[in-house]
Design an enzyme around this catalytic site. Structure first.
Site, short mmCIF file in Angstrom:
data_model
loop_
_atom_site.label_atom_id
_atom_site.label_comp_id
_atom_site.label_asym_id
_atom_site.label_seq_id
_atom_site.Cartn_x
_atom_site.Cartn_y
_atom_site.Cartn_z
N THR A 20 -23.73 -37.74 -26.82
CA THR A 20 -23.89 -36.38 -26.28
C THR A 20 -24.01 -35.32 -27.37
O THR A 20 -24.74 -34.33 -27.22
CB THR A 20 -22.70 -36.06 -25.35
OG1 THR A 20 -22.84 -36.86 -24.18
CG2 THR A 20 -22.64 -34.61 -24.95
N THR A 96 -19.14 -40.57 -26.98
CA THR A 96 -17.70 -40.72 -26.78
C THR A 96 -17.34 -41.89 -25.87
O THR A 96 -16.20 -42.35 -25.87
CB THR A 96 -17.11 -39.44 -26.17
OG1 THR A 96 -17.72 -39.22 -24.89
CG2 THR A 96 -17.31 -38.24 -27.06
N ASP A 97 -18.32 -42.36 -25.08
CA ASP A 97 -18.01 -43.40 -24.09
C ASP A 97 -17.37 -44.63 -24.73
O ASP A 97 -16.55 -45.31 -24.09
CB ASP A 97 -19.29 -43.83 -23.35
CG ASP A 97 -19.75 -42.77 -22.36
OD1 ASP A 97 -19.01 -41.79 -22.13
OD2 ASP A 97 -20.86 -42.92 -21.81
N1 LIG Z 1 -19.70 -37.42 -24.33
C1 LIG Z 1 -20.49 -38.45 -24.62
O1 LIG Z 1 -20.85 -38.65 -25.75
C2 LIG Z 1 -20.85 -39.34 -23.51
C3 LIG Z 1 -22.22 -39.90 -23.70
N2 LIG Z 1 -22.81 -40.28 -22.49
C4 LIG Z 1 -22.24 -41.07 -24.68
O2 LIG Z 1 -23.25 -41.29 -25.28
O3 LIG Z 1 -21.26 -41.79 -24.84
#
Ligand SMILES: NC(=O)C[C@H](N)C(=O)O
Length: 350
Positions: A20, A96-97
């Site tokens: 993200t 973050t995932d």
């Molecule tokens: N906040 C994030 O980074 C979530 C995102 N969908 C990711 O690539 O993990």
């Protein structure tokens, strides 16, 4: 006349992996990872005056969900090379995932004293109050700081510093999602300075996986009124298994025979599916209790929670660890054993 000693400018290498923090609207619907690591740095106010030399590596551009074990092993090798060549620290930006898993794998493969710091963002760059620039600045400050040496891999988010070994993503949308439920953060970034309140006591060094080794490690969380049919099927495809038990490590009694048979064939680790707290070893004695399962050959995960336990077991199997080394690794990483009992010396980079 005495000369003033010159202090070398710290040098930090930033590896961009997507997520993200790097997502904007492209040609399709919604946001996807399009920004380079250089773009991320250009969006950080105050970086030019921070007195830190920065290099960037565009390593991957993927959502966190599509990063692989091989990506992280390659990243650990590339980061180690940069550090061996004189970098003060490394920052990884990613989705973050999967940070709670990738950062722990990096921690297991990172054997040098310099900080290796992972960060990301919950609000993408197109949103008001995007958190990527602040997180990236704090992560760079931690990576450049001598105070953060010898702590393994750290996750820096919302000005908190967490050990990769304990941190978890606890909320699907909140900016304060990263928490270490058992320990709290090990420190903070305050007014640009790194303040560690405690230090990471001991860590494991795992040799890199043997090239081409593919291991399947399953994760099976038990649920109310479970029967063994799904576990039986899953066990057929696993080289190792982590069971997320209830509470301190309990499973429904109908699963006991299947788990006993599996533990005779592959390493089966007993973790707790409860978000915080350890598995126990001695308290409960009913069929399916932690005590019963450990006498049947399951390995206790202690304070290591299921996602981390799965990363450790997969890394150990990929490095062709012996069964006794696997049990020792879990007792050290899970906080149940003595670090001095760990048999593998820190390996050298090929
Ligand atoms: N906040 C994030 O980074 C979530 C995102 N969908 C990711 O690539 O993990």
């Amino acid at each position: 006349m005495s000369s003033t000693p010159t202090i070398a400018t710290p040098r930090v290498v930033v590896f961009g992996l997507g997520g993200t923090i790097a997502m904007t609207s492209g040609t399709g619907e919604g946001v996807s990872p399009t920004l380079s690591a250089r773009d991320l740095l250009d969006a950080v106010p105050g970086l030019a005056s921070a007195g830190i030399e920065i290099e960037v590596v565009d390593f991957r551009r993927r959502p966190g969900a599509s990063l692989t074990f091989a990506d992280v092993v390659a990243l650990a090798t590339a980061a180690t090379r940069e550090l061996a060549a004189g970098a003060s620290g490394v920052v990884v930006t990613q989705g973050t995932d999967t940070i709670e898993e990738t950062a722990y794998l990096l921690d297991l493969l990172h054997h040098r004293p310099e900080p290796l710091v992972v960060t990301g963002a919950m609000r993408n760059p197109t949103m008001a109050g995007a958190d990527g620039p602040a997180n990236l600045l704090a992560a760079i400050q931690v990576a450049a700081s001598p105070a953060a040496r010898d702590q393994g891999c750290l996750v820096v988010f919302a000005d908190e510093v967490h050990s990769a070994r304990w941190v978890a993503k606890t909320h699907s949308t909140s900016g304060a999602t990263f928490r270490s439920l058992d320990t709290g953060p090990i420190g903070y970034v305050l007014e640009g300075a790194v303040r560690l309140l405690t230090r990471v006591p001991h860590r494991l060094a795992i040799p890199a996986p043997h090239p081409g080794t593919r291991v399947n490690v399953g994760l099976y969380p038990v649920t109310l009124d479970d029967d063994p049919s799904l576990l039986d099927a899953m066990g057929l495809h696993c080289d190792g298994l982590v069971v997320g038990g209830f509470g301190v490590g309990h499973v429904p009694e109908p699963l006991v025979d299947t788990l006993t048979a599996l533990a005779g064939r592959i390493p089966v680790v007993l973790a707790s599916r409860t978000p915080a707290g350890p598995t126990l070893t001695r308290t409960y004695g009913f069929p399916g209790s932690e005590r019963d399962l450990l006498t049947r050959g399951l390995i206790p995960a202690g304070w290591l929670h299921p996602y981390k336990a799965r990363i450790l077991l997969r890394a150990l199997l990929a490095a062709q660890a012996k069964p006794t080394d696997i049990a020792t690794a879990f007792s050290v990483a899970g906080g149940l054993g003595e670090p001095s009992s760990w048999p593998w010396p820190t390996p050298t980079l090929p």
